[in-house]
Structure formats: C-alpha cells, structure tokens
Design a protein around this motif. Sequence first.
Motif, PDB file in Angstrom:
ATOM      1  N   ASP A 204       0.860  -1.536   0.094  1.00 49.89           N
ATOM      2  CA  ASP A 204       0.210   0.180   0.206  1.00 49.89           C
ATOM      3  C   ASP A 204       0.883   0.777   0.234  1.00 49.89           C
ATOM      4  O   ASP A 204       2.007   1.197   0.874  1.00 49.89           O
ATOM      5  CB  ASP A 204      -1.117   0.183   1.074  1.00 49.89           C
ATOM      6  CG  ASP A 204      -1.999   0.516   1.045  1.00 49.89           C
ATOM      7  OD1 ASP A 204      -1.988   0.747  -0.030  1.00 49.89           O
ATOM      8  OD2 ASP A 204      -3.023   1.588   2.173  1.00 49.89           O
TER       9      ASP A 204
ATOM     10  N   SER B 284       1.175   5.567  -0.645  1.00 55.46           N
ATOM     11  CA  SER B 284       0.410   6.992  -1.083  1.00 55.46           C
ATOM     12  C   SER B 284       1.494   8.322  -0.916  1.00 55.46           C
ATOM     13  O   SER B 284       2.856   8.131  -0.531  1.00 55.46           O
ATOM     14  CB  SER B 284      -0.489   7.321   0.442  1.00 55.46           C
ATOM     15  OG  SER B 284      -0.576   8.694   0.213  1.00 55.46           O
TER      16      SER B 284
ATOM     17  N   ASP C 226      -2.649  -0.625   5.461  1.00 52.42           N
ATOM     18  CA  ASP C 226      -3.456   0.093   4.984  1.00 52.42           C
ATOM     19  C   ASP C 226      -3.067   1.125   5.545  1.00 52.42           C
ATOM     20  O   ASP C 226      -2.500   1.503   6.932  1.00 52.42           O
ATOM     21  CB  ASP C 226      -4.551  -0.150   5.407  1.00 52.42           C
ATOM     22  CG  ASP C 226      -5.544   0.696   4.851  1.00 52.42           C
ATOM     23  OD1 ASP C 226      -5.494   1.241   3.750  1.00 52.42           O
ATOM     24  OD2 ASP C 226      -6.560   1.645   5.634  1.00 52.42           O
TER      25      ASP C 226
ATOM     26  N   LEU D 253      -2.919   5.835   4.975  1.00 60.13           N
ATOM     27  CA  LEU D 253      -3.292   6.746   4.258  1.00 60.13           C
ATOM     28  C   LEU D 253      -3.145   8.569   4.263  1.00 60.13           C
ATOM     29  O   LEU D 253      -4.309   9.471   3.177  1.00 60.13           O
ATOM     30  CB  LEU D 253      -4.394   7.837   5.546  1.00 60.13           C
ATOM     31  CG  LEU D 253      -5.585   6.594   5.942  1.00 60.13           C
ATOM     32  CD1 LEU D 253      -6.490   7.159   7.160  1.00 60.13           C
ATOM     33  CD2 LEU D 253      -6.640   5.506   4.696  1.00 60.13           C
ATOM     34  N   THR D 254      -2.109   8.597   4.466  1.00 62.22           N
ATOM     35  CA  THR D 254      -1.238   9.940   4.077  1.00 62.22           C
ATOM     36  C   THR D 254       0.369   9.564   3.429  1.00 62.22           C
ATOM     37  O   THR D 254       0.313   8.710   3.738  1.00 62.22           O
ATOM     38  CB  THR D 254      -1.068  10.883   5.293  1.00 62.22           C
ATOM     39  OG1 THR D 254      -0.111   9.519   6.118  1.00 62.22           O
ATOM     40  CG2 THR D 254      -2.056  10.761   6.064  1.00 62.22           C
TER      41      THR D 254
ATOM     42  N   SER E 232      -9.341  10.654  -2.451  1.00 62.74           N
ATOM     43  CA  SER E 232      -8.522  10.979  -2.055  1.00 62.74           C
ATOM     44  C   SER E 232      -8.327  11.145  -4.027  1.00 62.74           C
ATOM     45  O   SER E 232      -8.808  10.652  -5.077  1.00 62.74           O
ATOM     46  CB  SER E 232      -8.255   9.412  -1.449  1.00 62.74           C
ATOM     47  OG  SER E 232      -8.786   8.710  -2.761  1.00 62.74           O
TER      48      SER E 232
ATOM     49  N   GLU F 111      -2.231   6.267  -5.597  1.00 70.15           N
ATOM     50  CA  GLU F 111      -2.150   5.462  -4.398  1.00 70.15           C
ATOM     51  C   GLU F 111      -3.012   4.325  -5.188  1.00 70.15           C
ATOM     52  O   GLU F 111      -3.373   4.351  -5.869  1.00 70.15           O
ATOM     53  CB  GLU F 111      -3.321   5.425  -3.059  1.00 70.15           C
ATOM     54  CG  GLU F 111      -5.139   6.104  -4.112  1.00 70.15           C
ATOM     55  CD  GLU F 111      -6.122   6.357  -2.493  1.00 70.15           C
ATOM     56  OE1 GLU F 111      -5.114   6.779  -1.862  1.00 70.15           O
ATOM     57  OE2 GLU F 111      -6.890   6.736  -3.500  1.00 70.15           O
TER      58      GLU F 111
ATOM     59  N   SER G  95      -9.535  16.670  -0.011  1.00 64.13           N
ATOM     60  CA  SER G  95      -7.871  15.953   0.179  1.00 64.13           C
ATOM     61  C   SER G  95      -7.426  16.064   1.629  1.00 64.13           C
ATOM     62  O   SER G  95      -6.831  15.462   2.574  1.00 64.13           O
ATOM     63  CB  SER G  95      -6.585  16.465  -0.345  1.00 64.13           C
ATOM     64  OG  SER G  95      -6.509  17.844  -0.090  1.00 64.13           O
TER      65      SER G  95
ATOM     66  N   GLY H  19      -7.457  11.434   4.141  1.00 64.68           N
ATOM     67  CA  GLY H  19      -6.500  10.966   4.654  1.00 64.68           C
ATOM     68  C   GLY H  19      -5.773  12.012   5.854  1.00 64.68           C
ATOM     69  O   GLY H  19      -5.843  10.844   6.963  1.00 64.68           O
TER      70      GLY H  19
ATOM     71  N   GLY I  92      -7.992  11.165   8.808  1.00 63.18           N
ATOM     72  CA  GLY I  92      -8.061   9.592   9.361  1.00 63.18           C
ATOM     73  C   GLY I  92      -7.083   9.102   9.497  1.00 63.18           C
ATOM     74  O   GLY I  92      -6.929   8.284  11.067  1.00 63.18           O
ATOM     75  N   ALA I  93      -5.668   9.521   8.920  1.00 64.90           N
ATOM     76  CA  ALA I  93      -4.993   9.113  10.435  1.00 64.90           C
ATOM     77  C   ALA I  93      -4.543   9.383  11.715  1.00 64.90           C
ATOM     78  O   ALA I  93      -4.129   8.516  12.636  1.00 64.90           O
ATOM     79  CB  ALA I  93      -3.075   9.163   9.133  1.00 64.90           C
TER      80      ALA I  93
END
Length: 629
Positions: free
Chosen positions: A52, A54, A84, A86-87, A388, A423, A536, A539, A542-543
């Motif tokens: 995964d 980013s 997983d 997110l950033t 995203s 991503e 945007s 991410g 969420g992180a």
Amino acid sequence: MAPSSRRHQNAVTAKEVRELDRVVIRFAGDSGDGMQLTGDRFTAEAATFGNDLSTLPNFPAEIRAPAGTLPGVSSFQLHFADHDILTPGDSPDVLVAMNPAALKANLPDVPKGAILIIDSGEFTPRALKKIGYATNPLEDGSLSAYTVYAVDLSGMTMGALEQFGLTRKEASRSKNMFALGLLSWMYGRPVDGTVGFLQNKFATKAKIRDANIAALKAGWNYGETTEDFAVSYEVKPAPMPPGRYRNITGNLALSYGLVAASQQSKLPLFLGSYPITPASDVLHEMSKHKRFGVRTFQAEDEISAVGAALGAAFGGLLGVTTTSGPGVALKSETIGLAVALELPLIVVNIQRGGPSTGLPTKTEQADLLQVMFGRNGESPVPVVAAASPADCFDAALEAVRMSVTYRTPVFLLSDGYLANGSEPWEIPDVTKLASIDANFATEPNHGEGDDAEFWPYLRDPHTLARPWAVPGMAGLEHRIGGLEKADGAGTISYDPTNHDHMVRTRQAKVDGIEVPDLEVDDPTGEARLLVLGWGSTFGPIGAGIRRARRAGNHVAQAHLRHLNPLPANTGEVLRRYERVLLPEMNLGQLALLLRARYLVDVVSYNQVRGLPFKAEELAEVIMKEVDQL
C-alpha cells in the motif's frame, strides 16, 4: 521506521535484511535532477510488489528554477507499507539529497536518527556558498544525529558511463537512476519494470537508453557489493481484497472517471480547456482517448474554453472544462450562463494556493466560497469534492450523474495534493458501473395536435430538470441566452413575479438533488467529539484519528463529498456531538457555511501552507479537543 524483531541473512550477499512494516522515503534535488521521475519509478515498483502506498510530489512552479538554489529544490515523498495507510507520511525515514540545497531545504523535516543518503560529489565550496553554508555539513559534525551515507553518486555515475562517450553534463543526468538503483537494492524493490520503462521512453535514443539502464544497474550493484551499506530492508506486500490494482494519480483517475461517465451516459465527451497548473495533465490524458469519442480543444484562454464546453453541451455532448482557481474566476460569467440555460456542464477545479497566481504547484482548499458564490445573481451550482487520488474516479462519475440528471453545471473539486499524489486503485468492473440517462427530448411537450409545440422550460416534476433538446430536431427549436426566461415557454421575460419564481425554482432544483446521507464512523458509539472533513483532508484526518484512538480516545469521523447540496442529515449529525472539529486547508470556509446554516459552533483548525496536514499534528489537535470536553 519500525523494524520488527525478525531478521535474517541473505545467502547471496551475506548482508543482514531487516523487516519493516513501513518506510517513508523522500528524493530531493534540483528541479532538473529527475526527482519526480525517480520517485514515480520507485512508486511503480512498490505498487507492483503489492505494497500500500501514498505519494507527495513537491516541485517549484518555474519550468527550470535556478540550479543549486533553495527555490529550485524539487522533491518526491513516498510512503509504502505492509498495511493500509492514508497519507504520504509526516516526515521521511530516508532522505536522498542530491546537492547541498536539497539537504538544507529538507533537513528540517527529517527526524533525528533518520537515514541521509547524500551525493557528496555535489558538496563543492561553490555549491555550499550559494545556499549559505559556511562549512561543509558532511565534515563539521552538524549531521551527527543522523545515520549519514555520503556517497559520490555523481562521480560513480560518471565512472559507470565512461564507455558511452557522453559529456559530463549528459552523464550527470543519469545520477538519479544510480540513486534509484541503490534505493531499489536497499528496500528489495525489483528494477525490471524500470528497465522496461527506460527501453520504451528512450527507444529512439539508444545511447541515452543504455546509459540510464547502466546507471540503474550500477546503483543496485553498488548497494549489493559495498561495505558502506551493511543492511537492506524488506517491506512485505499489504493484504488487500482480491482484485486488479494499479497505482494511479488523482488527475489520471479523474480523467478515467470522466471517460467512464461518457460511456455510461452514451454522451460523446467534449473537453474545452486552457492549460493551467495543476489541471493540465487532465487535458493531456483526455487527448489520448479519441477511440472513446473524446474530443479535446485547447483554447486560447479560459473564457473560450468554458464557452466551447457549454456550446458542446447545447449540442448534446457531455461538456467538460478543467482549470484551477484563477481560471474559475475567468469562467464565472459563462458558468452563470450555464445556470440560466440549465444545461449539463462539468467544471473541474483542481485547487492550488492563492490568491492571484499564488502558489501554482502547491495545494490548498481555498476555492470553496468561490465555487459556491463566485457568480453574479442567485446562481446555485452543485459542488462535489474528491477525497483521495483514487476517489477522483468515483467523484467524476457522481458529478456527471448530477449534472446530466438535473440539467445543471456542477463543480468537481480536487486539489494539487490529490492531482499529483498517487495510491493503489482497484480497477472497477465497468459492467457494474451505474448508467446515466441523458433522456433527450424527442417531441413537442406542450399542447396537442397542430397546436403542439416545444417548451424548453417545462420541468420534470421530480428533478425539476428542464428538457434537453439537441439542436436541429424539427419541432424542438427554442431560444437560448442569458436573459431571464419565462417559466415553461422559455421566451425572454422581464416580469418581476416570473423572475422570482425562476430564481426560486433553480435553487429548489439544486437543493432537491438526491445525495447519500452523511455516514459517521463512531466504532464505540461513545464519542463526544466529531471530526468532520471534506476533500483531500480525508487521509490526514483519518490517520490522525487512528493515532488518537490508539491512545484511548473516543472520536467520531465524518467526511463530506457533497458540499452543495449538503446531505439531508448533516444538521442532525452535527448536533449529535458535543463538539465538532473541522480541519481545512483554508481559513475556515466550510466552517463558516455550517455555522450559518445549522447554528452549530464548529471548531475550525486551519492551515494554508501549501502542504497537506500531518497526521501527528491533527492527532494532537484531536486529543486536545477531547481533553477539553
């Protein structure tokens, strides 16, 4: 980096291999050093391997900024992991600095103990003096807190390419491939894909092709044979649901989404565009898809671009125009015309730092009020925002659905972070994509028999959309223009009561667009704080929430895709929590709208630095808000 306890020996090289769960690498150098290409190729190999990932490209606005200067530094940050993410990561675990300017510009972001791989061959007295280094940091002990590998990348590249008879300047252009080879060995990335890429890219330039491939392999071999690098690292593939995946940028996903929407609506797509950073890549990509009925028109200016797109919509095509904030300002009059004509039109605004020319290559979320209200008169326009890079595909489909179904221009918001970042994206089954019905008018709709005629502003009772009649069809002739229309008949009207009715009807049409309810992620149901976002910030928020929850905090999260109209349950969701925190890369534009509409005291957290939020920063803000409850 977080190495696990598992370590083993590579039987071939007899070097230690440490297993990591994630790594953040930043490549940095002059804007002519090929850092974006280097990062892109490493990203492609990581994606092929199954990690995964980013990314965060960061580069100057100038085509070729002054060499060796701080303003001329270009960088590419990649976060890849076995889980997983997110950033693109808050800070690099590894910084590859190709010259003194790259080191000085990026060192403040690098945590103590991180790895620095530095091209010592570029640390000449002249280069050091140019950026204000009084002494050589490779020699004065100022880097003692880091793990430093001072490697003469330039010199070794020259040595590896002697056989090709290149000039020093020509050979130096391949040092990014030497660095890529070294990092590929260091993190167990294959290079076969990059070799194939170079063979295709320089198919007609055999000497350049062979030199770059040689530099790539020389970097790999150096890592494998030198005693300087005693350890390499392994990041295993990330578990993902079964499917076909590819690495994708936001601009590419958005382009594919528009093409898919064209196919699902059976409307040939016309893109009228004027090149502007960071939206130009959409024009470049769309020009490749003529076989799908896509027509691209590079106009002489922004006004011509949107005018052509609106004309195409009048002609029965899917009209699209792409731009950034300065272009939206120029397109505003024509977008207002599209509101009055009530025709489908997709306006893609890939936001960048402002005002005016501002920061062309940096990201921002500061165009929300502009797209909501930046037209004269009461001219409501729906707004959809991607969350995203991969989500740009779905957001484009949604924007087209709304525009075609409700006969209205729609703003599709992205930004520089999404546009250039990438991503993994699961390639969708196109047979499962929802169809979009253009539902063209085919016959007169008012009166009967010989008195039957076509009224262009008779409305669908459910959507309030007016009929879409393709020019040239007998019996469906009608006027268009910016003057106010009589309800139903569509003739020019200056009647005050009619104007009030038409203004309210156009607003009611937008307000009545069906959008999904706002979903809330509140695992325990015990949260008293809701963290809300749009675009945007998805991410980083969420992180940040993941970190706050791991620290024992109960936090809920919700993210808005539809900004106009807002989901019907937005007010109920906001009032459900004692406090609502809204991080935005502006000075609080959505917070202003939510406070005004729902009378909820939304707490703003704002940043306009041209960079995305850091997860650690947001986690601290979130936990501080929880503590105050």
